[in-house]
Write an enzyme that holds these catalytic residues in place. Structure first.
Site, short mmCIF file in Angstrom:
data_model
loop_
_atom_site.label_atom_id
_atom_site.label_comp_id
_atom_site.label_asym_id
_atom_site.label_seq_id
_atom_site.Cartn_x
_atom_site.Cartn_y
_atom_site.Cartn_z
N GLU A 19 -24.31 -16.43 -11.56
CA GLU A 19 -23.27 -15.17 -12.29
C GLU A 19 -22.00 -15.34 -11.39
O GLU A 19 -21.65 -14.01 -11.13
CB GLU A 19 -24.20 -14.06 -12.55
CG GLU A 19 -25.19 -14.20 -13.31
CD GLU A 19 -26.30 -12.84 -13.30
OE1 GLU A 19 -25.80 -11.84 -12.36
OE2 GLU A 19 -27.12 -12.74 -13.70
N CYS A 39 -1.21 11.28 -6.63
CA CYS A 39 -1.05 12.12 -5.60
C CYS A 39 -2.24 12.13 -4.68
O CYS A 39 -3.25 13.20 -4.79
CB CYS A 39 -1.13 13.61 -6.51
SG CYS A 39 0.51 14.18 -6.42
N GLU A 40 -2.56 11.08 -3.99
CA GLU A 40 -3.46 10.88 -3.27
C GLU A 40 -2.99 10.17 -1.70
O GLU A 40 -2.34 9.26 -2.09
CB GLU A 40 -4.72 10.26 -3.53
CG GLU A 40 -5.34 10.92 -4.62
CD GLU A 40 -6.20 11.86 -4.35
OE1 GLU A 40 -6.61 11.97 -3.19
OE2 GLU A 40 -6.77 12.63 -5.34
#
Length: 478
Positions: free
Chosen positions: A331, A406-407
């Site tokens: 996969e 805003c981090e």
């Protein structure tokens, strides 16, 4: 680990480049292994992908934008298809490649996967709906998920998917109820927790015991699941076993242990119940190069190594004669779409910041960030980047590329050398963003998500359009 009793800013060596990032001889050079096959620097110095200049992409589609090289995607898909089929043919009759849609999926990509002869792995009703919209052949779809709803199971069985991967004993009862109501027999595989500690970040290691996926081999839960499925021949047919050991893996050691345990369990179940169980799925998780520190195996070598593993482990328990081994599935998702895509940003600010008394770090803010690539914050993932819109003769500077959210943890590229004359309005590109960037994207700070722009033969087109403020407000019933 750099540490100091007075805090990280005082630690020896704080703020320097990582060991894998040497000072560049040429800040304009591209590391070939990080980029789609068609990406070059054109005569103007700007990047071109499949003959299309990044300035043209920025003008038509705006920034940020995910830029996907269609031919590169298709070539990687074919490589997995062909390079696994050949070595597995003599071992177990061949190999089936299921593209892991969770890496990135849209209607057009689902069509490419179908056209290239791959199967498709989906993990939610939404991903299955995309496959249905694309007209993907149902028999070539595997349905995953650790908590499938009744509606999702009904959706899968009504469409006629080729396999549903059972993740819990509870789910067996759920599938039984839905299948009996619909009057169908559900083809199921059992996801086995094989107890392998893959060498990857703990958040993307998925085969050790202490995590949410699968049924434990060690406690007998997987064998009990097989008994319960076999006891319901009117509603379920056990077609195989499944395992997945993690993501961003660069060696085959974990697969060797996983295959050994899965093949042994497969043989035990066949003997105990006297059934035919034609498949095992070894999952995906094959790593790609995000920076120069990563050394992934190519599909041809992966195929040979994994076929050798399956043959060797089969012989060890007496089923490796070419007839007793089940057909193998894999996969890949990241390994196909990841390197096929880069994200194009525009620089907004360039800000030198004095860090303690030792150094100045240059923060380069772009017009995207953690809303379009959360992996750096979520997995501590490393990325590279380059000045995309031109070349530069300036000296390299060590920079940190950050987003507009805003981090303080809104970091796109933790460390990279960029030219010292970088300025607002410049275009930069981050390679390797095809997997788990658009799929994990958000509207944080009410930021519309970027488009996905497919490029082929000198033409660019949006296969997922840019979100708009109207899209955001349309969901707000207030």
């Amino acid at each position: 680990m750099r540490a100091h009793e007075a805090g990280a800013l005082h630690a020896e060596g704080y703020g320097g480049p990582p060991l894998y990032l040497p000072y560049p001889d040429d800040v304009n050079a591209l590391l070939e292994q990080l980029w789609p096959a068609s990406v070059i620097r054109g005569r103007s110095g700007a990047l071109e992908v499949a003959g299309v200049d990044v300035h043209a992409i920025a003008r038509e589609f705006g920034t940020p934008a995910y830029v996907l090289d269609e031919d590169d995607f298709r070539a990687r898909a074919r490589a997995f298809r062909d390079d696994f089929a050949a070595p597995f043919h003599e071992v177990c009759g061949g190999a089936d490649v299921y593209y892991a849609g969770k890496a990135f999926l849209c209607t057009e990509v689902a069509r490419w996967v179908a056209e290239e002869g791959l199967s498709l792995d989906v993990s939610t009703g939404g991903e299955l709906a995309v496959a249905q919209r694309a007209g993907f052949p149902a028999a070539r779809i595997a349905m995953h998920g650790n908590n499938k709803t009744v509606a999702e199971i009904e959706q899968a069985l009504t469409y006629g998917v080729g396999r549903i991967v059972v993740d819990s004993l509870t789910e067996i009862e759920r599938i039984d109820t839905v299948a009996r109501r619909l009057g169908v027999v559900a083809p199921v595989m059992i996801r086995v927790t094989v107890g392998v500690e893959a060498h990857t970040h703990e958040f993307i290691a998925t085969a050790h015991e202490d995590q949410k996926f699968g049924l434990s081999l060690a406690t007998g839960a997987a064998a009990e699941a097989a008994r319960r499925v076999v006891a319901r021949p009117g509603s379920m047919r056990l077609v195989g076993l499944h395992s997945h050991i993690g993501s961003q893996i660069f060696d085959t050691g974990g697969f060797e242990i996983s295959a050994r345990r899965l093949i042994a369990l497969h043989a035990d179940i066949v003997r105990e119940h006297g059934i035919e169980m034609p498949h095992i799925d070894l999952g995906g998780g094959f790593g790609i190069a995000y920076t120069s520190q990563h050394t992934p195996l190519d599909p041809a070598r992966l195929g040979r190594l994994m076929a050798d593993i399956v043959e060797r482990e089969g012989k060890a328990i007496g089923v490796g004669d070419g007839s007793g081994l089940p057909r193998v599935s894999i996969e890949p998702g990241r390994a196909i779409v990841g390197p096929s895509t880069f994200t194009l940003y525009e620089v907004g600010t360039v800000k030198p910041v004095v860090v303690g008394d030792r150094m100045t770090r240059t923060y380069v803010s772009v017009d995207g960030g953690m809303s379009d690539n959360i992996r750096a914050a979520l997995y501590e993932a490393d990325y590279s980047c380059t000045l995309a819109g031109r070349t530069s003769g300036a000296e390299p500077m060590l920079a940190r590329v950050v987003g507009r959210h805003c981090e303080s943890g809104d970091i796109v590229v933790l460390d990279e050398y960029l030219p010292a004359d970088l300025a607002p309005g410049d275009l930069i590109a981050v390679p390797g963003t095809g997997a788990y960037c658009r799929s994990l994207s958000s509207q944080y700070n009410h930021t519309p998500r970027p488009p996905v722009v497919a490029v082929r033969g000198g033409r660019a087109r949006a296969i997922v359009r840019r979100e708009t403020i109207d899209d955001l407000l349309a969901l707000d019933v207030g």
